[in-house]
Design a protein around this motif. Structure first.
Motif, PDB file in Angstrom:
ATOM      1  N   SER A   1       0.675  -1.261   0.090  1.00 54.39           N
ATOM      2  CA  SER A   1      -0.070  -0.036   0.084  1.00 54.39           C
ATOM      3  C   SER A   1       1.031   1.294  -0.081  1.00 54.39           C
ATOM      4  CB  SER A   1      -0.924  -0.144   1.205  1.00 54.39           C
ATOM      5  OG  SER A   1      -1.795  -1.046   1.122  1.00 54.39           O
ATOM      6  N   HIS A   2       0.123   2.316  -0.446  1.00 57.06           N
ATOM      7  CA  HIS A   2       0.906   3.653  -0.391  1.00 57.06           C
ATOM      8  C   HIS A   2       0.378   4.169   0.893  1.00 57.06           C
ATOM      9  CE1 HIS A   2       1.359   4.823  -4.903  1.00 57.06           C
ATOM     10  NE2 HIS A   2       1.652   3.489  -4.759  1.00 57.06           N
ATOM     11  N   VAL A   3       1.390   4.790   1.635  1.00 53.36           N
ATOM     12  CA  VAL A   3       1.211   5.185   3.259  1.00 53.36           C
ATOM     13  C   VAL A   3       1.398   6.776   3.126  1.00 53.36           C
ATOM     14  CG1 VAL A   3       1.752   5.024   5.521  1.00 53.36           C
ATOM     15  CG2 VAL A   3       1.480   3.120   4.371  1.00 53.36           C
ATOM     16  N   VAL A   4       0.664   7.626   3.569  1.00 52.19           N
ATOM     17  CA  VAL A   4       0.918   8.991   3.819  1.00 52.19           C
ATOM     18  C   VAL A   4       0.847   9.580   5.068  1.00 52.19           C
ATOM     19  CG1 VAL A   4       0.109  11.308   2.881  1.00 52.19           C
ATOM     20  CG2 VAL A   4       0.193   9.345   1.439  1.00 52.19           C
ATOM     21  N   ILE A   5       1.811  10.248   5.513  1.00 49.07           N
ATOM     22  CA  ILE A   5       1.969  10.978   6.754  1.00 49.07           C
ATOM     23  C   ILE A   5       1.245  12.467   6.432  1.00 49.07           C
ATOM     24  CG2 ILE A   5       3.107  11.698   8.878  1.00 49.07           C
ATOM     25  CD1 ILE A   5       5.247   9.564   8.103  1.00 49.07           C
ATOM     26  N   VAL A   6       0.275  12.944   7.356  1.00 48.89           N
ATOM     27  CA  VAL A   6      -0.080  14.392   6.865  1.00 48.89           C
ATOM     28  C   VAL A   6       0.776  15.087   7.757  1.00 48.89           C
ATOM     29  CG1 VAL A   6      -2.070  15.628   6.860  1.00 48.89           C
ATOM     30  CG2 VAL A   6      -2.390  13.657   6.340  1.00 48.89           C
ATOM     31  N   ALA A   7       1.536  15.889   7.208  1.00 48.06           N
ATOM     32  CA  ALA A   7       2.569  17.001   7.817  1.00 48.06           C
ATOM     33  C   ALA A   7       1.697  18.064   8.486  1.00 48.06           C
ATOM     34  CB  ALA A   7       3.501  17.192   7.204  1.00 48.06           C
ATOM     35  N   ASP A   8       0.660  18.620   8.140  1.00 49.58           N
ATOM     36  CA  ASP A   8      -0.163  19.624   8.330  1.00 49.58           C
ATOM     37  C   ASP A   8       0.878  21.029   8.552  1.00 49.58           C
ATOM     38  OD1 ASP A   8      -2.409  20.681   9.022  1.00 49.58           O
ATOM     39  OD2 ASP A   8      -2.648  20.311  11.198  1.00 49.58           O
ATOM     40  N   GLY A   9       1.735  21.035   8.156  1.00 51.42           N
ATOM     41  CA  GLY A   9       2.864  22.154   8.159  1.00 51.42           C
ATOM     42  C   GLY A   9       3.789  22.068   9.244  1.00 51.42           C
ATOM     43  N   LYS A  10       4.048  20.860   9.775  1.00 55.00           N
ATOM     44  CA  LYS A  10       4.802  20.554  10.994  1.00 55.00           C
ATOM     45  C   LYS A  10       5.980  19.782  10.440  1.00 55.00           C
ATOM     46  CE  LYS A  10       0.894  20.614  13.985  1.00 55.00           C
ATOM     47  NZ  LYS A  10       0.206  19.726  14.886  1.00 55.00           N
ATOM     48  N   ASP A  11       7.000  19.609  11.173  1.00 54.70           N
ATOM     49  CA  ASP A  11       8.109  18.617  11.059  1.00 54.70           C
ATOM     50  C   ASP A  11       7.511  17.457  11.503  1.00 54.70           C
ATOM     51  OD1 ASP A  11       9.711  20.714   9.911  1.00 54.70           O
ATOM     52  OD2 ASP A  11      10.814  21.202  11.866  1.00 54.70           O
ATOM     53  N   ILE A  12       7.769  16.261  10.858  1.00 52.18           N
ATOM     54  CA  ILE A  12       7.392  14.907  11.064  1.00 52.18           C
ATOM     55  C   ILE A  12       8.972  14.304  11.981  1.00 52.18           C
ATOM     56  CG2 ILE A  12       6.897  12.592  10.267  1.00 52.18           C
ATOM     57  CD1 ILE A  12       5.702  14.190   7.684  1.00 52.18           C
ATOM     58  N   PRO A  13       8.494  13.911  13.230  1.00 58.38           N
ATOM     59  CA  PRO A  13       9.552  13.316  13.992  1.00 58.38           C
ATOM     60  C   PRO A  13       9.825  11.952  13.691  1.00 58.38           C
ATOM     61  CG  PRO A  13       7.434  13.341  15.105  1.00 58.38           C
ATOM     62  CD  PRO A  13       7.096  14.222  14.012  1.00 58.38           C
ATOM     63  N   ASN A  14      10.917  11.241  13.779  1.00 55.23           N
ATOM     64  CA  ASN A  14      11.370   9.933  13.332  1.00 55.23           C
ATOM     65  C   ASN A  14      10.728   9.020  14.024  1.00 55.23           C
ATOM     66  OD1 ASN A  14      13.664  10.977  12.043  1.00 55.23           O
ATOM     67  ND2 ASN A  14      14.853  11.111  13.775  1.00 55.23           N
ATOM     68  N   ARG A  15      10.001   9.037  15.108  1.00 57.85           N
ATOM     69  CA  ARG A  15       9.209   8.132  15.628  1.00 57.85           C
ATOM     70  C   ARG A  15       7.865   7.796  14.923  1.00 57.85           C
ATOM     71  NH1 ARG A  15       6.690   8.096  21.679  1.00 57.85           N
ATOM     72  NH2 ARG A  15       5.801  10.262  20.944  1.00 57.85           N
ATOM     73  N   THR A  16       7.246   8.848  14.376  1.00 57.64           N
ATOM     74  CA  THR A  16       6.144   8.832  13.589  1.00 57.64           C
ATOM     75  C   THR A  16       6.509   8.190  12.114  1.00 57.64           C
ATOM     76  OG1 THR A  16       4.984  10.707  14.544  1.00 57.64           O
ATOM     77  CG2 THR A  16       4.703  10.103  12.115  1.00 57.64           C
ATOM     78  N   ILE A  17       7.851   8.548  11.579  1.00 58.38           N
ATOM     79  CA  ILE A  17       8.104   7.958  10.238  1.00 58.38           C
ATOM     80  C   ILE A  17       8.432   6.429  10.470  1.00 58.38           C
ATOM     81  CG2 ILE A  17      10.102   7.979   8.643  1.00 58.38           C
ATOM     82  CD1 ILE A  17      10.511  10.899   9.270  1.00 58.38           C
ATOM     83  N   GLU A  18       8.845   6.014  11.617  1.00 61.17           N
ATOM     84  CA  GLU A  18       8.997   4.425  11.740  1.00 61.17           C
ATOM     85  C   GLU A  18       7.691   3.947  11.809  1.00 61.17           C
ATOM     86  OE1 GLU A  18      11.195   1.464  15.057  1.00 61.17           O
ATOM     87  OE2 GLU A  18      11.358   3.839  15.372  1.00 61.17           O
ATOM     88  N   GLU A  19       6.805   4.392  12.657  1.00 60.63           N
ATOM     89  CA  GLU A  19       5.390   3.855  12.983  1.00 60.63           C
ATOM     90  C   GLU A  19       4.895   3.789  11.465  1.00 60.63           C
ATOM     91  OE1 GLU A  19       4.614   5.090  17.510  1.00 60.63           O
ATOM     92  OE2 GLU A  19       3.807   6.332  15.862  1.00 60.63           O
ATOM     93  N   ALA A  20       4.961   4.780  10.453  1.00 65.75           N
ATOM     94  CA  ALA A  20       4.278   4.621   9.319  1.00 65.75           C
ATOM     95  C   ALA A  20       4.933   3.704   8.464  1.00 65.75           C
ATOM     96  CB  ALA A  20       4.535   6.364   8.650  1.00 65.75           C
ATOM     97  N   ALA A  21       6.315   3.522   8.635  1.00 69.15           N
ATOM     98  CA  ALA A  21       6.869   2.593   7.872  1.00 69.15           C
ATOM     99  C   ALA A  21       6.535   1.126   8.244  1.00 69.15           C
ATOM    100  CB  ALA A  21       8.579   2.541   8.080  1.00 69.15           C
ATOM    101  N   ILE A  22       6.371   0.905   9.565  1.00 68.23           N
ATOM    102  CA  ILE A  22       5.697  -0.363  10.015  1.00 68.23           C
ATOM    103  C   ILE A  22       4.550  -0.653   9.458  1.00 68.23           C
ATOM    104  CG2 ILE A  22       5.220  -1.505  12.284  1.00 68.23           C
ATOM    105  CD1 ILE A  22       7.247  -0.249  13.604  1.00 68.23           C
ATOM    106  N   ILE A  23       3.595   0.331   9.352  1.00 68.06           N
ATOM    107  CA  ILE A  23       2.388   0.252   8.900  1.00 68.06           C
ATOM    108  C   ILE A  23       2.416  -0.037   7.331  1.00 68.06           C
ATOM    109  CG2 ILE A  23       0.195   1.522   8.018  1.00 68.06           C
ATOM    110  CD1 ILE A  23       0.559   3.174  10.746  1.00 68.06           C
ATOM    111  N   ALA A  24       3.384   0.570   6.655  1.00 64.65           N
ATOM    112  CA  ALA A  24       3.564   0.067   5.215  1.00 64.65           C
ATOM    113  C   ALA A  24       4.188  -1.159   5.158  1.00 64.65           C
ATOM    114  CB  ALA A  24       4.686   1.076   4.676  1.00 64.65           C
ATOM    115  N   ALA A  25       4.805  -1.473   6.024  1.00 66.70           N
ATOM    116  CA  ALA A  25       5.300  -2.975   5.789  1.00 66.70           C
ATOM    117  C   ALA A  25       4.356  -4.259   6.307  1.00 66.70           C
ATOM    118  CB  ALA A  25       6.663  -3.326   6.752  1.00 66.70           C
TER     119      ALA A  25
END
Length: 586
Positions: free
Chosen positions: A505-529
């Motif tokens: 699947s394609h997974v998208v983190i909604v930044a909403d104008g903020k910097d995305i922290p590493n923990r959120t990127i890791e969790e989104a990567a786990i969702i993608a995997a």
């Protein structure tokens, strides 16, 4: 992994405590061998799942939302006819056998008060759900059994219900030590845990191994090697087990291997040490819901998507065969320079060659030392015509190479696309997702003469998650959703993730104008995997980049994109984390 008679006893008690005097509000049949009854009582309702699936027969309360077919099957309609507004008055189990009888009190067509019984037989591939009238006659069964199918017991409408043949085993709760030891003596010399299963009724493999583990202190003993002292330890464990069942003191445990549910029971398991990860649940229903949810989803969708799976297999086989031929032809075209050399040498030595010659032995000045080379000739052609023939073969091979490279690339892209369809198909959870895949295949020309008969089915939105840092994460369910999510919904500075060279699947983190922290990127990567073909793997590579770096090539199939300026994270798919982060629509 089988639901044994003792575990069924705990489920019987759970149903009695929660649903006695509850009325049947709705009945559904989400798959060929599953029934869901919504039981309503004062102050709330519960869903009771009955399954006669050979791989996962059981009965328990469920909280999982199951999508139902648009038209209810005949067995479902029959249940609705007989049990509409019926009251559950009794739950019965004969000894500790794997059969549960649900007695419903209802009013028949003549306004008489009658009892209709639903027998749930938990017996592997012989499992069944049978509706029985007050006079003991079979109204119908979810699996009809004819004389040709079984010479032991037939299950057909109008026949008198009879119990399955009884096993010659002792009741764990009623037999004495002396009876048990005598039964052990009659058995052949074999693994001690197998002997326990053959002596006592209602015990699964994992429970028998746990009893043997306690009795032998972890030694792998044969029956004849077990001393009286160890038999006494076995009886000690059995007494503890009987007391736990009597008092309702259970330890519902699932064993996990690489995050996949491996086995379950209602006691704390010690026999594996730390080899398997253990997790305990407060109720038997919650345990079974967790253990079987993924397996049942896959089985349910296999039944509904059998035609699509067959189509994808046939298409993939056909493309692989075509690829093999194309690659073989490409390998042959790589020798085209030889044709040009033949043409050049014939031209340069035309004065030496006569029409009617079958070969020409010439000096090959394209190689050092000019070795002699034998060139085949067409005897009907002049030397110049033979040279032109080889030039023609050279040009044809050169053109073929260019076209074959393009065709091979097309075939490879088509295989990648079909793999993405297959991946989405294996992860579908309901009829609406299946419908979207059918429509996509029809649009791409793979399904001929397709007509959507279920236009009223509402398309499901992308899956929605909330990271531990509070960021919204979207995950597409299929290729069409992936395209919409990535190319239309997401903004330029949102983060895009996808498994590297793996369908998913394609997974998208909604930044909403903020910097995305590493923990959120890791969790989104786990969702993608987790939502990919690498769900059961470890250290899955997941690429991530900003949406502005993701483009769709002209003419590309649904879900196919290209991207630049990316980084790669290596993560382990984690079902529990994915479930914890998911936002469920109410």
């Amino acid at each position: 992994m089988a639901l044994d008679g003792i575990f069924l006893t705990t489920l019987k008690r759970e149903i009695e405590q929660k649903a006695i005097d509850a009325r049947v509000d709705k009945i559904y049949q989400p798959s060929r061998e599953e029934i869901v009854m919504v039981l309503r009582y004062r102050g709330g309702s519960v869903k009771l799942l009955l399954s006669a699936s050979a791989s996962s027969p059981r009965v328990h309360f469920t909280t999982i939302a199951l999508e139902n077919p648009k038209s209810p099957p005949m067995f479902c309609m029959l249940l609705r006819k007989h049990l509409n507004s019926a009251k559950l008055v009794k739950v019965r189990q004969l000894r500790h056998d794997r059969i549960l009888f649900l007695d419903f009190e209802t009013v028949n067509e003549l306004k008489d008060l009658v009892t209709i019984t639903v027998a749930v037989e938990i017996m592997g591939r012989h499992s069944n759900i049978i509706i029985i009238s007050q006079d003991g006659k079979i109204i119908d069964a979810i699996k009809r059994v004819t004389d040709e199918m079984s010479s032991v017991r037939t299950v057909l409408p109008g026949m008198t219900y009879t119990l399955p043949p009884a096993q010659d085993k002792l009741d764990l709760f009623e037999s004495s030590k002396e009876e048990a030891q005598e039964a052990f003596k009659q058995l052949k010399n074999q693994d001690f845990s197998k002997s326990i299963m053959q002596v006592y009724q209602g015990i699964s493999q994992i429970l028998s191994r746990e009893i043997a583990y306690y009795a032998t202190g972890g030694l792998d003993l044969m029956k004849n090697e077990v001393s009286q002292f160890r038999y006494e330890r076995m009886f000690e464990y059995i007494e503890t087990l009987k007391l736990a069942v009597k008092q309702g003191n259970y330890q519902y445990t699932i064993l996990f291997e690489n995050q996949k549910p491996k086995d379950f029971t209602m006691v704390d398991v010690q026999q594996y040490g730390s080899y398997f990860k253990k997790q305990q649940y407060p109720t038997a229903s919650e345990l079974l819901d967790h253990f079987y949810s993924e397996r049942d989803r896959v089985e349910r969708m296999k039944q509904r998507s059998h035609d699509l799976l067959k189509l994808l297999v046939n298409l993939t086989d056909r493309i692989n065969r075509k690829l093999q031929i194309q690659r073989q032809e490409l390998a042959e075209s790589e020798n085209r320079d030889t044709f040009k050399i033949y043409g050049d040498l014939i031209h340069a030595n035309a004065y030496q060659i006569q029409k009617g010659d079958s070969t020409a032995i010439l000096q090959n000045y394209y190689q050092e030392d000019c070795p002699e080379i034998i060139i085949p000739l067409d005897r009907a052609l002049t030397p110049v015509q033979n040279a032109q023939r080889y030039y023609h073969e050279y040009r044809k091979a050169k053109t073929a190479e260019e076209k074959l490279k393009h065709l091979i690339m097309q075939s490879q892209q088509e295989l990648i696309y079909l793999e993405s369809i297959f991946d989405a198909l294996t992860r579908t959870t309901g009829e609406s997702e299946l419908l979207e895949i059918r429509e996509e295949l029809a649009e791409q020309g793979y399904l001929k003469n397709y007509h959507n008969k279920h236009k009223m089915l509402k398309a499901q939105p992308p899956l929605k998650y909330r990271s531990s840092d509070g960021f919204l994460i979207w995950c597409g369910r299929n290729n069409k959703q992936n395209d919409k999510l990535t190319l239309k919904t997401a903004k330029n500075y949102d983060m895009w993730l996808h498994t590297q060279k793996i369908a998913g699947s394609h997974v998208v983190i909604v930044a909403d104008g903020k910097d995305i922290p590493n923990r959120t990127i890791e969790e989104a990567a786990i969702i993608a995997a987790y939502h990919s073909r690498a769900r059961d793997s470890a250290k899955v590579p997941v690429d991530y980049t900003l949406i502005k770096n993701v483009k769709k090539p002209n003419g590309a199939k649904p879900g196919m994109v290209i991207f630049v300026d990316y980084q790669t994270a290596y993560v382990d798919p984690d079902k529990q984390l994915v479930e914890r982060l998911q936002i469920l629509d109410s």
